[in-house]
Each structure stands twice: as structure tokens, then as C-alpha cells.
Write a protein that holds these residues in place. Structure first.
Motif, PDB file in Angstrom:
ATOM      1  N   TRP A 238     -12.361  -2.391 -16.382  1.00 26.26           N
ATOM      2  CA  TRP A 238     -13.643  -3.342 -16.412  1.00 26.26           C
ATOM      3  C   TRP A 238     -13.559  -4.776 -16.975  1.00 26.26           C
ATOM      4  CZ3 TRP A 238     -14.307   0.852 -20.041  1.00 26.26           C
ATOM      5  CH2 TRP A 238     -14.457   0.791 -21.190  1.00 26.26           C
ATOM      6  N   SER A 240     -16.207  -7.172 -19.238  1.00 24.01           N
ATOM      7  CA  SER A 240     -17.360  -7.301 -19.911  1.00 24.01           C
ATOM      8  C   SER A 240     -17.365  -8.721 -20.744  1.00 24.01           C
ATOM      9  CB  SER A 240     -17.582  -6.369 -20.867  1.00 24.01           C
ATOM     10  OG  SER A 240     -16.597  -6.213 -22.014  1.00 24.01           O
ATOM     11  N   VAL A 321     -21.194  -1.341 -17.804  1.00 27.21           N
ATOM     12  CA  VAL A 321     -20.697  -1.092 -19.321  1.00 27.21           C
ATOM     13  C   VAL A 321     -21.562  -1.879 -20.175  1.00 27.21           C
ATOM     14  CG1 VAL A 321     -18.655  -1.124 -20.654  1.00 27.21           C
ATOM     15  CG2 VAL A 321     -18.446  -1.093 -18.042  1.00 27.21           C
TER      16      VAL A 321
END
Length: 390
Positions: A238, A240, A321
Motif C-alpha cells: 500500500w 499512505s 488504510v
């Protein structure tokens, strides 16, 4: 074959996974060695107090975390060399971070009672924490993104106006290439050891301040996955972003206007970047989100990101997230944390759980699941409160 994203949430009723909290700031309070205001921060304890890292991981696991992040956020050759380590020792310590997380996972799994083992439990996963290029600088620049050439237009200065805005696209492209090279070199230092790599379940490129760095990370993962397509080294991953005071640090002009949350979604998730360049070789992350940001800004930002994500066509829905700070405020001038309002800090878990409930309870939700936890100054006790509120 089940996808990496689907495998992450397989068999879960609510598609919510609990992430740990602020490893670095937890180590600041429990480690026997001084790690605050050091070039390596949480990685400082890798050589000087490794058992503190294991203890911190265990505290979060016992609080209910199902994902623990490694003490590698600030790791890079530059930061280790600035701290006085040679390349070989730096690599050894970076790999040690993974083995310490694995040790904590093994201890925790052993501690589970026979009764608990009879109940279906999601596996404990280890996430490789990789901070932005700005985390390797001194002073660190993950909150402003003032990167020196070739990584950005100019480095941070106390004597002149700072900017992370490029006047020319060609110069920005050079910066993206330099950032991609930085991220790829660091990633390969972990992947070169099969034992280390086998312990890692997912990768977090986190606290990213700039959309151009997200593009660089996507190029990094495209190159990595292409070179390792046949040996099963792929991981869920991911990106972020950090949004101090609810705003992206990246400027869009000389007047200080900022990129929107929608533009960050596009830079991170769109299969067709930079004005329709169909030949752009970029990976598409399995997840996208926000960290190191106050929980009060999340409802608005999550709504904006959700609307933007709906406009992007992709085969699978990305997971969201969310791991905001624990409620304290960082004084950047003095380099210390100021304890936040006690009442607001006490409401942290309730407010964050409310954001998650809105996401998973939304009809036709565009997110494929939620990974939720805490970032700086988020304690194991707060993670336990979050678990109780979910």
C-alpha cells in the motif's frame, strides 16, 4: 488464483484488519537507548536494544493487532552511514528488523491458549515499513517534502522561502526517476535474502508527502514485480500519505496552493498516469490511505478519496488504510511531543472506529476492506480500545 488483496481479507466478516500503533514513539518510551532525534529513530534500537523492539511488537499483538510493522521506517544506506555504520552492517541490521518481528510473532503464537487456537483466528502478518525519501534527510522532510535536487526542486532551508513545486515537467520527471531509484535500491536490500523476504507478508510505503513520490513508488514496484515475476516474491502493498492539518504538502503553484486528496488518489491508483501516458509502466497498489495525520481530519478526507476512487476503473477494489496519530501534537521547532487534549485523546478510538464503520457500512462500498491502526504516539492501550470499539 486468489489475489493478494482478496487473500488478506479472506473469510473475514467485516473486512477490517487491525494494524499496530506508533512503534517508533513506543520505543522512545520503553527502550534503554536514546532513539529520539537520531538519524535512525526506531532503527537505532536494532543494534543497541533489540529486545525493546520485540517487546513493543508483542505489546501491540497482545492488544489485538493483526499486522505489525517492522522497525525499518527510516532505514536507508544514507541514514545508516550518517549514523556511523558501514554498508555491510547496515544491511545486517535491516534484515535483523525483520527477524525481530518474526520472533515477536512466534512468541505471540506460542502464547495463544489451546482454546484460542480452536477458534478461527486471522494470521499475524508482518509488514515491511518503508518511509519516504524525506525520512532519510536531516532534518527529516516527510511532512513538507522539501527535497534537494535531483529528488526535488530545492532542499529545506532556514534562510529562504521553501518550495516543493516544479516549474518544468522535465525537471519533475527527473525527480521521479531519482526517487524511484532510491526506493528500488532499498527494496532490493531486503529482497536479496530469501529468508528475510519470506517472513514479510506485505509492504507499506508510508508517510508519503508528494504525489510524484507515489508515482516513483509505483514505478519501483512495477520494476520489482517484473524482475521477480517467476519466483513468487510478490507481496500485497500500500501507499499512505501524510496530510498535516488535513492538507497535502505538495504545492501546485508558487502561491502555495496544494494538491487535493482526489489528485493523490489519481496518482496512486490510476492505471493511466500523467495525462494519458498509456506506456507508463507503473504498479497499482493493493491499498491506499492516510497515516501520521490527526483523526479529526479523516471523515472529510476519506469522503473525498472515496469519490475519487469511484471514478477509477480497476479489476479489484483497493483496501483503505487508516492509521492516524494517537492524539498528541509534535512541536517541529523544539523537536518534542506535546500531550494533546485528554478528552480528545480519550475519544481517539471511538472516533476512528466511527470512520471505519461508515466505510464498511456504506452500500456499494468502493473499498475492498479496511486496515486500521495508529501512527505516532498511538499506544498499545489505544489499539486495545480500538479493537473493543470495532
Amino acid at each position: 488464483m486468489m489475489s493478494k488483496r482478496a487473500d488478506l481479507f479472506n473469510g473475514m466478516e467485516k473486512s477490517v484488519i487491525i494494524l499496530d500503533g506508533g512503534l517508533g514513539t513506543t520505543l522512545e518510551s520503553i527502550s534503554k537507548t536514546q532513539i529520539a532525534n537520531t538519524p535512525l529513530w526506531s532503527a537505532e534500537a536494532l543494534s543497541k536494544d533489540p529486545e525493546a523492539i520485540v517487546a513493543a511488537h508483542l505489546a501491540y499483538l497482545q492488544a489485538g493487532a493483526q499486522i505489525i510493522e517492522t522497525s525499518t521506517y527510516q532505514c536507508s544506506l544514507d541514514t545508516f552511514q550518517r549514523a556511523g555504520y558501514n554498508i555491510d552492517t547496515a544491511k545486517q541490521l535491516m534484515h535483523r528488523a525483520i527477524s525481530l518481528a518474526q520472533k515477536a510473532r512466534s512468541i505471540f503464537n506460542t502464547q495463544r491458549s489451546a482454546m484460542q487456537q480452536l477458534i478461527a483466528q486471522p494470521p499475524i502478518r508482518i509488514c515491511l515499513s518503508l518511509g519516504p525519501f524525506g525520512a532519510s534527510l536531516s532534518p527529516t522532510q516527510e511532512f513538507e517534502g522539501f527535497y534537494p535536487p535531483p529528488y526535488g526542486p530545492r532542499g529545506y532551508s532556514t534562510e529562504s522561502m521553501n518550495s516543493n513545486y516544479f516549474d518544468e515537467d522535465s525537471e519533475e520527471e527527473k525527480a521521479i526517476q531519482a526517487l524511484a531509484a532510491f526506493h528500488f535500491e532499498r527494496l532490493m536490500m531486503f529482497a536479496e535474502d530469501k529468508g528475510t523476504w519470506s517472513c514479510i507478508d506485505m509492504i507499506a510505503f508510508e508517510t508519503v508527502p508528494l504525489a510524484r513520490e507515489a508515482i516513483a513508488i509505483r514505478r519501483t514496484m512495477a520494476k520489482f514485480e517484473d524482475e521477480n515475476r517467476d519466483n513468487g516474491m510478490g507481496k500485497a502493498w500500500w501507499i499512505s500519505f501524510v496530510l498535516p492539518e488535513g492538507r497535502c504538502p505538495q504545492m501546485t503553484d508558487t502561491d502555495g496552493e496544494r494538491l487535493t486528496a482526489s489528485e493523490l488518489v489519481w496518482a496512486s491508483l490510476s492505471p493511466n498516469l500523467l495525462g494519458g501516458r498509456e506506456d507508463e509502466d507503473v504498479g497499482v497498489p493493493d491499498g491506499f490511505g492516510i497515516n501520521c495525520t490527526s483523526v479529526e481530519y479523516l471523515p472529510r478526507i476519506v469522503d473525498e478519496m472515496g469519490l475519487a476512487c469511484m471514478k477509477i476503473e480497476r479489476e479489484e477494489r483497493p483496501f483503505l488504510v487508516l492509521y492516524p496519530n494517537g492524539g498528541d501534537e509534535y512541536d517541529r521547532v523544539r523537536g518534542v511531543w506535546k500531550t494533546g487534549d485528554r478528552e480528545k485523546r480519550g475519544e481517539w478510538a471511538t472516533r476512528l472506529a466511527g470512520v471505519v464503520e461508515r466505510v464498511v457500512g456504506c452500500r456499494g462500498c468502493i473499498w475492498g476492506g479496511v486496515v486500521v491502526g495508529g501512527c505516532c504516539r498511538c499506544s498499545a492501550e489505544q489499539i486495545a480500545e480500538l479493537v473493543n470499539n470495532m
